[in-house]
Design an enzyme around this catalytic site. Sequence first.
Site, PDB file in Angstrom:
ATOM      1  N   ASP A   4     -11.461 -17.022  -0.070  1.00 23.44           N
ATOM      2  CA  ASP A   4     -11.492 -18.393   0.458  1.00 23.44           C
ATOM      3  C   ASP A   4     -12.445 -19.254  -0.360  1.00 23.44           C
ATOM      4  O   ASP A   4     -12.167 -20.409  -0.655  1.00 23.44           O
ATOM      5  CB  ASP A   4     -11.996 -18.404   1.915  1.00 23.44           C
ATOM      6  CG  ASP A   4     -11.129 -17.547   2.818  1.00 23.44           C
ATOM      7  OD1 ASP A   4      -9.935 -17.392   2.514  1.00 23.44           O
ATOM      8  OD2 ASP A   4     -11.665 -17.046   3.833  1.00 23.44           O
ATOM      9  N   GLY A  46       2.566   4.638   1.095  1.00 23.42           N
ATOM     10  CA  GLY A  46       2.997   5.167   2.384  1.00 23.42           C
ATOM     11  C   GLY A  46       3.529   4.144   3.362  1.00 23.42           C
ATOM     12  O   GLY A  46       3.689   4.430   4.540  1.00 23.42           O
ATOM     13  N   THR A  47       3.805   2.938   2.882  1.00 24.95           N
ATOM     14  CA  THR A  47       4.297   1.916   3.798  1.00 24.95           C
ATOM     15  C   THR A  47       5.818   1.924   3.913  1.00 24.95           C
ATOM     16  O   THR A  47       6.388   1.096   4.615  1.00 24.95           O
ATOM     17  CB  THR A  47       3.830   0.512   3.370  1.00 24.95           C
ATOM     18  OG1 THR A  47       3.992   0.395   1.961  1.00 24.95           O
ATOM     19  CG2 THR A  47       2.381   0.291   3.736  1.00 24.95           C
ATOM     20  N   SER A 106       0.826  -1.210   0.000  1.00 23.08           N
ATOM     21  CA  SER A 106       0.000   0.000   0.000  1.00 23.08           C
ATOM     22  C   SER A 106       0.861   1.262   0.000  1.00 23.08           C
ATOM     23  O   SER A 106       2.017   1.227   0.420  1.00 23.08           O
ATOM     24  CB  SER A 106      -0.882   0.018   1.247  1.00 23.08           C
ATOM     25  OG  SER A 106      -1.468  -1.223   1.426  1.00 23.08           O
ATOM     26  N   HIS A 130      -9.616 -19.731  10.578  1.00 21.01           N
ATOM     27  CA  HIS A 130      -8.685 -20.418   9.675  1.00 21.01           C
ATOM     28  C   HIS A 130      -7.586 -21.124  10.465  1.00 21.01           C
ATOM     29  O   HIS A 130      -7.285 -22.291  10.241  1.00 21.01           O
ATOM     30  CB  HIS A 130      -7.984 -19.407   8.756  1.00 21.01           C
ATOM     31  CG  HIS A 130      -8.829 -18.863   7.652  1.00 21.01           C
ATOM     32  ND1 HIS A 130      -9.525 -19.665   6.781  1.00 21.01           N
ATOM     33  CD2 HIS A 130      -9.052 -17.586   7.234  1.00 21.01           C
ATOM     34  CE1 HIS A 130     -10.158 -18.902   5.884  1.00 21.01           C
ATOM     35  NE2 HIS A 130      -9.888 -17.631   6.146  1.00 21.01           N
ATOM     36  N   HIS A 167     -12.381 -14.229  12.079  1.00 21.08           N
ATOM     37  CA  HIS A 167     -12.223 -14.875  10.774  1.00 21.08           C
ATOM     38  C   HIS A 167     -10.856 -15.566  10.681  1.00 21.08           C
ATOM     39  O   HIS A 167     -10.769 -16.753  10.359  1.00 21.08           O
ATOM     40  CB  HIS A 167     -12.383 -13.822   9.669  1.00 21.08           C
ATOM     41  CG  HIS A 167     -12.262 -14.348   8.276  1.00 21.08           C
ATOM     42  ND1 HIS A 167     -13.333 -14.498   7.438  1.00 21.08           N
ATOM     43  CD2 HIS A 167     -11.178 -14.777   7.556  1.00 21.08           C
ATOM     44  CE1 HIS A 167     -12.928 -14.991   6.272  1.00 21.08           C
ATOM     45  NE2 HIS A 167     -11.617 -15.158   6.324  1.00 21.08           N
ATOM     46  N   GLU A 168      -9.813 -14.823  10.987  1.00 15.63           N
ATOM     47  CA  GLU A 168      -8.470 -15.403  10.886  1.00 15.63           C
ATOM     48  C   GLU A 168      -8.240 -16.485  11.935  1.00 15.63           C
ATOM     49  O   GLU A 168      -7.592 -17.493  11.668  1.00 15.63           O
ATOM     50  CB  GLU A 168      -7.392 -14.317  10.986  1.00 15.63           C
ATOM     51  CG  GLU A 168      -7.447 -13.249   9.888  1.00 15.63           C
ATOM     52  CD  GLU A 168      -7.459 -13.830   8.474  1.00 15.63           C
ATOM     53  OE1 GLU A 168      -6.822 -14.884   8.250  1.00 15.63           O
ATOM     54  OE2 GLU A 168      -8.105 -13.229   7.591  1.00 15.63           O
TER      55      GLU A 168
HETATM   56  P1  ADP Z   1       5.906   4.567  -0.133  1.00 18.92           P
HETATM   57  O1  ADP Z   1       7.116   4.733  -0.994  1.00 18.92           O
HETATM   58  O2  ADP Z   1       5.668   3.146   0.278  1.00 18.92           O
HETATM   59  O3  ADP Z   1       4.662   5.210  -0.653  1.00 18.92           O
HETATM   60  P2  ADP Z   1       7.398   6.301   1.602  1.00 18.92           P
HETATM   61  O4  ADP Z   1       8.658   5.549   1.748  1.00 18.92           O
HETATM   62  O5  ADP Z   1       7.391   7.423   0.629  1.00 18.92           O
HETATM   63  O6  ADP Z   1       6.197   5.312   1.245  1.00 18.92           O
HETATM   64  O7  ADP Z   1       6.933   6.817   3.038  1.00 18.92           O
HETATM   65  C1  ADP Z   1       6.566   8.146   3.259  1.00 18.92           C
HETATM   66  C2  ADP Z   1       7.004   8.597   4.639  1.00 18.92           C
HETATM   67  O8  ADP Z   1       6.300   7.893   5.656  1.00 18.92           O
HETATM   68  C3  ADP Z   1       8.461   8.328   4.912  1.00 18.92           C
HETATM   69  O9  ADP Z   1       9.272   9.350   4.448  1.00 18.92           O
HETATM   70  C4  ADP Z   1       8.480   8.206   6.436  1.00 18.92           C
HETATM   71  O10 ADP Z   1       8.526   9.455   7.042  1.00 18.92           O
HETATM   72  C5  ADP Z   1       7.143   7.585   6.747  1.00 18.92           C
HETATM   73  N1  ADP Z   1       7.239   6.123   6.874  1.00 18.92           N
HETATM   74  C6  ADP Z   1       6.601   5.199   6.112  1.00 18.92           C
HETATM   75  N2  ADP Z   1       6.890   3.949   6.516  1.00 18.92           N
HETATM   76  C7  ADP Z   1       7.749   4.066   7.545  1.00 18.92           C
HETATM   77  C8  ADP Z   1       8.439   3.127   8.369  1.00 18.92           C
HETATM   78  N3  ADP Z   1       8.282   1.794   8.235  1.00 18.92           N
HETATM   79  N4  ADP Z   1       9.250   3.608   9.333  1.00 18.92           N
HETATM   80  C9  ADP Z   1       9.413   4.944   9.487  1.00 18.92           C
HETATM   81  N5  ADP Z   1       8.809   5.872   8.753  1.00 18.92           N
HETATM   82  C10 ADP Z   1       7.979   5.465   7.784  1.00 18.92           C
HETATM   83 ZN    ZN Z   2     -10.328 -15.984   4.970  1.00 18.76          ZN
END
Ligand code: ADP
Ligand code: ZN
Length: 582
Positions: free
Chosen positions: A490, A192-193, A190, A416, A412-413
Amino acid sequence: MNKLKKNIIWIPIATAIISTLVLVYLSFGQKANYNKQYSLFLQDITDNNISKVIFNNDANLTVFLKNGSKYSTSNPNSPTLKEDLLKNNIEILDEKVSSPSKTITSVMLLTSIISIVFISLNKKNLGSSKISNLDVKDFSVDENALNFNSVAGNEEAKESLMDVVDFLKNPDKYKEYGARMPKGVILYGSPGTGKTLLAKAVAGEAKVPFYALSGSDFVQVYVGVGAARIRNLFKKAKAHGKAVIFIDEIDAIGKKRGGSNASSGNDERDQTLNALLTEMSGFGEKEGIVVIAATNRLDTLDSALLRPGRFDRHIEVSLPDLAAREKIISLHLKNKPHNEINIKDIARKTAYFSGAKLESLINEAAIIAAKENSLSLNEGHINKAFSIVLAGYEKKERSHYLEEDRLLTSYHEAGHALLSLIKTPEDTVSKITIIPTTKGAGGYTLTIPKDSSYQRLDYLKNRIMVLLGGRAAEELIFGKDKISTGAEGDLSKTTEIALSMISEYGMGNTLGLLKLSSLGQLSNSYGNPVVEECRELINSLYKETITILIENRKILDKIANELLDKETLDKEEIYTIYNIFK
Ligand code: ADP
Ligand code: ZN
């Protein structure tokens, strides 16, 4: 800055226009527009009518008369002509060597044309800021001092990327062993991860430069420009020796081909994609260049990208679970004055938040604290920031839905997992989580099947029960009216297994040992009875699943509650709970 650059272009344009006008005047203003015979010119000399003669570069002389008029005549190139003119007190201008004013104006014109070209090229790149970053500055190693400590959680992704770091540090070592290291890694998950963050951390850990661009920069550029940008990028990276090249939103150039829009308008994307693939096969393993690409969804990518030797390592970057959220919050609070903040508590309230959302929550809180001139950031600020950050959310993520969803997903989980523990003990339940991934809507339960070349009838039935365990738990706990769409995935798997058992493996009654797909046209007449038998099989297994859940309700509740609490349970935690009750 942008505005300044926009206006600055008018300076060279104005200079160019002025110098062109001056040049035109210098070259043609002194030329006469009518011709006279040479003999008449000689007559003019004798009559003492001439004030000035200009020797041009061409075959003509320009003659200025004392009465102000002028004409041109052929240049005889005679060595004595100049002498004769001088003797008659006639001024001579030699323009064969261009006059200094002409030279200066020409230089000005040239300079302004070059500046116009330069500024407009730069401007084009301004639209796509990431590319211009790349053109303007290469990230140097210290500026890019991120490392894996800057990324909280995502332990599995980090571990997998550690190999890449090691390869970047010692490519020769891998070469000695004849090992083929990944040239391309895809991070998927997703938004922002932390995918970008991880890619930067790889470069930082390996102390190599980081080059980035985004797939969206290639959308709607002229044919050929995207491909040129790719080649340019690789050229720069190669010039550095080792490097990490990061391509965000790879799906913008690497989406699956085919479908209706394949015929037209995608030339540009195809060219860009081909350039990327060519560049990737163009560098050897010893070079120490790794391309890391990021996408939200792996399944939309063209398979050409995923082949061995290209992006053959795929790493999932998931939303943070409770523990990871705690780490991310602490990390972002670290450089901000704060007190009396219960980090665990905030982590609890932020289920389904991505790292980026957590970062923005803390940032909003800091802004509020600053506005209030507080000495430090406290929990009150964070609570206020919540409403700001949550305002832009879809309904699903608002908190009371959120709690209901978490509870449903937990059961649910747990369903399973419990069925797997009881009915397929040969498979290991290695992880349960209620944090959604790109694979499943709710959470997921990861079971690692025992290695085996055959699957036996009883195992297949048990597999179906494990798959039905999620829906069965929902019905048992929340009632028939509250079952959810979370079981869709599932149910497809369940149906596939049952259908194969009855129609392909000779395990049912309707067909006996006949194989449906080998019956050709005749298979039509068996369609409905086979479906009916599948339905009966699955229904009776579903009843059995419900019974097992009722008999083991205590374990089910315990697993679900632990999940609700921790969001993720690893292998040890799962078996510890199970063994207490067994
Ligand atoms: P993506 O590339 O997956 O969309 P980013 O790497 O651009 O996400 O994340 C955006 C910001 O969110 C990062 O610069 C950081 O500040 C914060 N962030 C996201 N995930 C983390 C994480 N696992 N640990 C620390 N900061 C995170
Ligand atoms: Zn399931």
